[in-house]
Design a protein around this motif. Structure first.
Motif, PDB file in Angstrom:
ATOM      1  N   CYS A 130      -2.239  -0.725  12.458  1.00 35.09           N
ATOM      2  CA  CYS A 130      -2.757  -1.823  11.283  1.00 35.09           C
ATOM      3  C   CYS A 130      -4.941  -2.305  11.555  1.00 35.09           C
ATOM      4  O   CYS A 130      -5.309  -2.264  10.969  1.00 35.09           O
ATOM      5  CB  CYS A 130      -2.703  -2.587  10.505  1.00 35.09           C
ATOM      6  SG  CYS A 130      -1.147  -1.899   9.658  1.00 35.09           S
ATOM      7  N   HIS A 184       0.870  -1.828   0.118  1.00 36.15           N
ATOM      8  CA  HIS A 184       0.107  -0.427  -0.080  1.00 36.15           C
ATOM      9  C   HIS A 184       0.934   1.359  -0.368  1.00 36.15           C
ATOM     10  O   HIS A 184       0.126   2.739   0.132  1.00 36.15           O
ATOM     11  CB  HIS A 184      -1.476   0.102   1.084  1.00 36.15           C
ATOM     12  CG  HIS A 184      -1.862  -0.825   0.461  1.00 36.15           C
ATOM     13  ND1 HIS A 184      -1.510  -2.296   1.589  1.00 36.15           N
ATOM     14  CD2 HIS A 184      -2.915  -1.280  -0.287  1.00 36.15           C
ATOM     15  CE1 HIS A 184      -2.682  -2.796   0.684  1.00 36.15           C
ATOM     16  NE2 HIS A 184      -4.022  -2.460   0.228  1.00 36.15           N
ATOM     17  N   CYS A 191      -4.968   2.033   6.519  1.00 33.80           N
ATOM     18  CA  CYS A 191      -4.349   3.455   6.107  1.00 33.80           C
ATOM     19  C   CYS A 191      -5.359   3.069   4.711  1.00 33.80           C
ATOM     20  O   CYS A 191      -4.739   4.441   3.334  1.00 33.80           O
ATOM     21  CB  CYS A 191      -2.750   2.917   5.265  1.00 33.80           C
ATOM     22  SG  CYS A 191      -3.275   1.057   4.556  1.00 33.80           S
ATOM     23  N   CYS A 212      -7.337  -4.262  10.544  1.00 30.40           N
ATOM     24  CA  CYS A 212      -7.418  -4.944   8.606  1.00 30.40           C
ATOM     25  C   CYS A 212      -6.553  -6.095   8.663  1.00 30.40           C
ATOM     26  O   CYS A 212      -7.265  -6.539   7.121  1.00 30.40           O
ATOM     27  CB  CYS A 212      -6.189  -4.177   7.938  1.00 30.40           C
ATOM     28  SG  CYS A 212      -5.950  -3.404   6.287  1.00 30.40           S
ATOM     29  N   LEU A 213      -5.231  -6.485   9.176  1.00 32.70           N
ATOM     30  CA  LEU A 213      -5.060  -7.807   8.769  1.00 32.70           C
ATOM     31  C   LEU A 213      -4.803  -9.241  10.311  1.00 32.70           C
ATOM     32  O   LEU A 213      -4.252  -9.936  10.232  1.00 32.70           O
ATOM     33  CB  LEU A 213      -3.584  -7.638   7.759  1.00 32.70           C
ATOM     34  CG  LEU A 213      -2.293  -7.677   8.695  1.00 32.70           C
ATOM     35  CD1 LEU A 213      -1.468  -7.703   7.718  1.00 32.70           C
ATOM     36  CD2 LEU A 213      -2.285  -6.651   9.404  1.00 32.70           C
ATOM     37  N   ASN A 257      -9.050  -2.305   3.135  1.00 32.64           N
ATOM     38  CA  ASN A 257      -8.645  -2.892   2.057  1.00 32.64           C
ATOM     39  C   ASN A 257      -8.552  -3.850   1.124  1.00 32.64           C
ATOM     40  O   ASN A 257      -8.618  -4.018  -0.043  1.00 32.64           O
ATOM     41  CB  ASN A 257      -7.463  -2.484   1.471  1.00 32.64           C
ATOM     42  CG  ASN A 257      -5.894  -2.143   1.816  1.00 32.64           C
ATOM     43  OD1 ASN A 257      -6.539  -3.528   2.464  1.00 32.64           O
ATOM     44  ND2 ASN A 257      -5.025  -1.166   2.408  1.00 32.64           N
TER      45      ASN A 257
HETATM   46  S1  SF4 Z   1      -1.788  -3.898   6.856  1.00 34.61           S
HETATM   47 FE1  SF4 Z   1      -3.732  -2.499   6.503  1.00 34.61          FE
HETATM   48  S2  SF4 Z   1      -3.917  -1.154   7.509  1.00 34.61           S
HETATM   49 FE2  SF4 Z   1      -1.533  -1.746   7.844  1.00 34.61          FE
HETATM   50  S3  SF4 Z   1      -0.174  -1.445   6.127  1.00 34.61           S
HETATM   51 FE3  SF4 Z   1      -1.602  -3.215   5.657  1.00 34.61          FE
HETATM   52  S4  SF4 Z   1      -3.990  -2.573   4.405  1.00 34.61           S
HETATM   53 FE4  SF4 Z   1      -2.282  -1.029   5.471  1.00 34.61          FE
END
Ligand code: SF4
Lengths: 477, 201
Positions: free
Chosen positions: A407, A130, A347, A410-411, A429
């Motif tokens: 984060c 990203h 993000c 998100c993951l 995302n």
């Molecule tokens: S884990 Fe999610 S929030 Fe963190 S950098 Fe990757 S896409 Fe962005």
């Protein structure tokens, strides 16, 4: 004939051609985080190679940071080892590290812009796909693997093939309740998750001219979901206004020189593109993913696709696989699907304007029973300002958990995870199987306000109706 | 670190079905909490191979018939998603030297090439033939001839595509670019001196 921003930046950073035809490209700004850098430092240590330009690498921690624990050691021993490792590597090599106590820590793609490290006309790399986010400033910014993190540390360069450039114009005016997130989900739906392979995306047109930097970042962020490693917007006064006065932005006489230089990188009006796509803003409605790739998206009022309507066997198989994972039935509405979790952050949409936009509608509303709702500011900087503005109180009163920066879900490399086959309305995302921490967990990507609407209603809902969104209000008003 | 040239890769092959196999599928994020890549091979495709209790599910990678395979076959857009090198590292550390797919996501392709994993693009029809052959006879020796861009198995030979740059680097043993990048140091300094934002301590 003029040149595109991509060509100008590429040429200014080309070192030489390598034997296999690739370019040795200078990486002006290198960002690192705890997940993809320790192995790279390990490789350098093994070979006894020093870091060539330590002042051009900036570090933070984001992926593994717990958002509800304040002090170390973290209860997760592996996470604790990772933060200690990046701290040690930065100390050893003289690299600036935005540590937890700095007040500047956060998701790497939020911290770079916020600190003014992300600048037009530069090349930026980070061991994270990203990194395309930073293209919002007119930089050529892309994700790299850990071996390339090693290459940048050792040489400040990487070996790369030149990309083609596709210009994507979005012209007109977005309807009320339609956001940057909807624009990029729609672009990916139209061009496909592989459509951008081999391309840099140049986003342009009146919609981008009028976008704030934060909106531009949301779109550039998800370029990679469309297969494009790089996405950018040409720098303009909006860009310069955003950067002015930020800690790492040039100051005084240097500032004027920088603005002049930055402006010169914008694509020339007569430059040639490898491809041009134009989309009408009025054709875009709030968009939600229904499947397991970001391209599997529909407008909120559309039905989920049915396998029998697929255009070929491959599409049929992927619809079937997605429906099975999501427990959805083809040709039924997505509207009204009950959710279990609402996640506001990442993000893509964890910036101040995202939190402000939602807060103005959330005041006085309550998260539905049975929905776990969390809001995770993208950085300590974001959370500090949001708290000064009292946004945390609005979220907490509505029943959201207000977390520390990172984060998070998100993951789900930290403790924030889906459980079992929970369905999550998420402003992040990626909706890949297992992405949010449970192999059977299910993700619906959407704009922050749509996440809030789903949280309040307990089911997928049209934010325009839930919050009576009529004229688009500007978040920063 | 000029490495040995890679002119061909041979071994038995195993098929992992599906298009758009993303890096989260190849190695779930929770296994990336590590500071070295050692041991990542154990977690390759973990969530599709194992139940939540960690027991084996029916999957080709768990099937003793395909044990010891060193070539992975899959669908289109293999390796999409994140830029994490953990994905090709897990593939390599699980004993694979090559992946044959319809197409590859760009970052995955680059990361794999740097590690010396040959990523070959073959058509849907040709891969179908290949998969049918190895599923009927798992001991079939599959040879990826990088020089002639042909994959041989049984009595068949099918063509494959590979980016010319990647092919050259395999054949010359320069797929890990670090040495060559280090050699460019003086040219790097020249470019750095032209860029205002690169100046300073
Ligand atoms: S884990 Fe999610 S929030 Fe963190 S950098 Fe990757 S896409 Fe962005």
């Amino acid at each position: 004939m003029g040149k595109s921003l991509f060509e100008k930046v590429w040429e200014a950073h080309s070192v030489r051609q390598l034997a296999n035809g690739q370019t040795q490209l200078l990486i002006g700004t290198h960002l690192i985080h705890e997940v993809t850098s320790p192995q790279a430092f390990g490789m350098l240590r093994d070979k006894g190679i020093p870091v060539r330009f330590p002042h051009r690498t900036f570090a933070t921690v984001d992926h593994i940071v717990p958002t509800d624990e304040k002090s170390e050691p973290f209860s997760d021993a592996l996470a604790d080892a990772m933060i200690k490792e990046i701290r040690r590597n930065c100390e050893q090599h003289g690299i600036t590290f935005f540590d937890l106590a700095s007040g500047k820590q956060g998701i790497v793609h939020i911290v770079g812009p916020e600190q003014g490290i992300t600048q037009p006309g530069t090349t930026i790399a980070c061991g994270d796909s990203h990194t395309s986010t930073h293209g919002a400033f007119g930089a050529i910014a892309f994700g790299i693997g850990t071996s390339q993190v090693r290459d940048v540390l050792a040489t400040q360069t990487i070996a790369l093939n030149r990309l083609k450039v596709r210009r994507i114009n979005v012209e007109g005016k977005l309807g009320p309740g339609v956001y940057a997130k909807d624009v990029i989900l729609h672009i990916i739906r139209l061009l496909g998750t592989q459509g951008g392979t081999g391309f840099a995306y140049e986003y342009a047109g009146s919609v981008f001219d009028n976008f704030t930097m934060e909106e531009r970042m949301t779109v550039c962020n998800m370029s990679i979901e469309g297969g494009a490693r790089v996405g950018y917007v040409n720098p303009d006064p909006t860009t310069f206004d955003y950067l002015k006065g930020r800690p790492y932005a040039p100051k005084g006489a240097d500032w004027d020189a920088a603005v002049e230089r930055w402006s010169s990188f914008a694509s020339d009006p007569d430059c040639a593109y490898d491809d041009v796509v134009t989309i009408r803003a009025e054709s875009i409605a709030p968009t939600v993913t229904w499947g397991i790739t970001p391209g599997q998206a529909i407008f909120i009022n559309e039905n989920i696709p049915a396998a029998e309507n697929a255009k070929d066997a491959a599409e049929k198989a992927s619809i079937e696989e997605a429906l099975e994972h999501m427990h959805f039935i083809g040709d039924t509405p997505i509207l009204g699907t009950p959710i279990d979790v609402a996640f506001l952050g990442s993000c893509t949409n964890g910036r101040l304007s995202d939190l402000q936009e939602v807060a103005q509608y959330l005041r006085g509303r309550k998260v539905a029973d049975n929905v776990k709702a969390i809001v995770v500011p993208g950085s300590q900087g974001v959370s500090m300002i949001a708290e000064q503005m009292g946004l945390d109180k609005i979220y907490k009163d509505a029943g959201f958990e207000w977390r520390g920066a990172g984060c998070s879900m998100c993951l789900a490399m930290n403790p924030d995870k889906l459980i079992g086959d929970q369905l999550c309305a998420s402003s992040s995302n990626r909706n890949f199987k297992g992405r949010q921490g449970s192999p059977t967990g299910r993700t619906l990507l959407m704009s922050p306000l749509m996440v809030a609407a789903a949280a309040v209603e307990g089911k997928v809902a049209d934010a325009r109706e839930v919050f009576s969104v009529h004229e688009k209000q500007t978040a920063l008003a | 670190m000029a490495s040995d040239p890679i002119k061909k890769v041979s071994g038995r092959a195993v098929f992992v079905a599906g298009d758009d196999i993303d890096t989260d599928r190849i190695i779930p994020a929770r296994f990336m909490k590590c500071i070295t890549f050692d041991g990542l091979g154990d977690y390759l495709f973990y969530d599709v191979r194992k139940t939540e209790k960690g027991e084996d599910k029916p999957h080709n990678l768990n099937d003793p018939k395909f044990a010891g395979a060193s070539i992975l076959i899959s669908g289109n857009n293999f390796g999409c998603g994140s830029s994490r090198e953990h994905a090709p590292q897990a593939i390599m550390r699980a004993g694979f030297n090559a992946v044959i797919a319809g197409s590859f996501a760009e970052i995955f392709f680059g990361n794999s090439t740097n590690l010396g994993i040959v990523c070959a693009c073959a058509s849907d029809a040709d891969r179908k033939q290949l998969v049918a052959t190895i599923e009927a006879e798992p001991s079939t020796e599959v040879t990826i001839d990088v020089v002639n861009q042909q994959i041989q198995f049984g009595q068949y030979s099918i063509p494959f595509e590979i980016k010319p740059g990647a092919k050259d680097s395999f054949l010359s043993g320069s797929y890990d670019p670090l040495d060559e990048l280090l050699e460019g140091a003086s040219s790097v300094d020249a470019v750095v001196s032209q860029l205002a934002y690169m100046q300073g301590a």
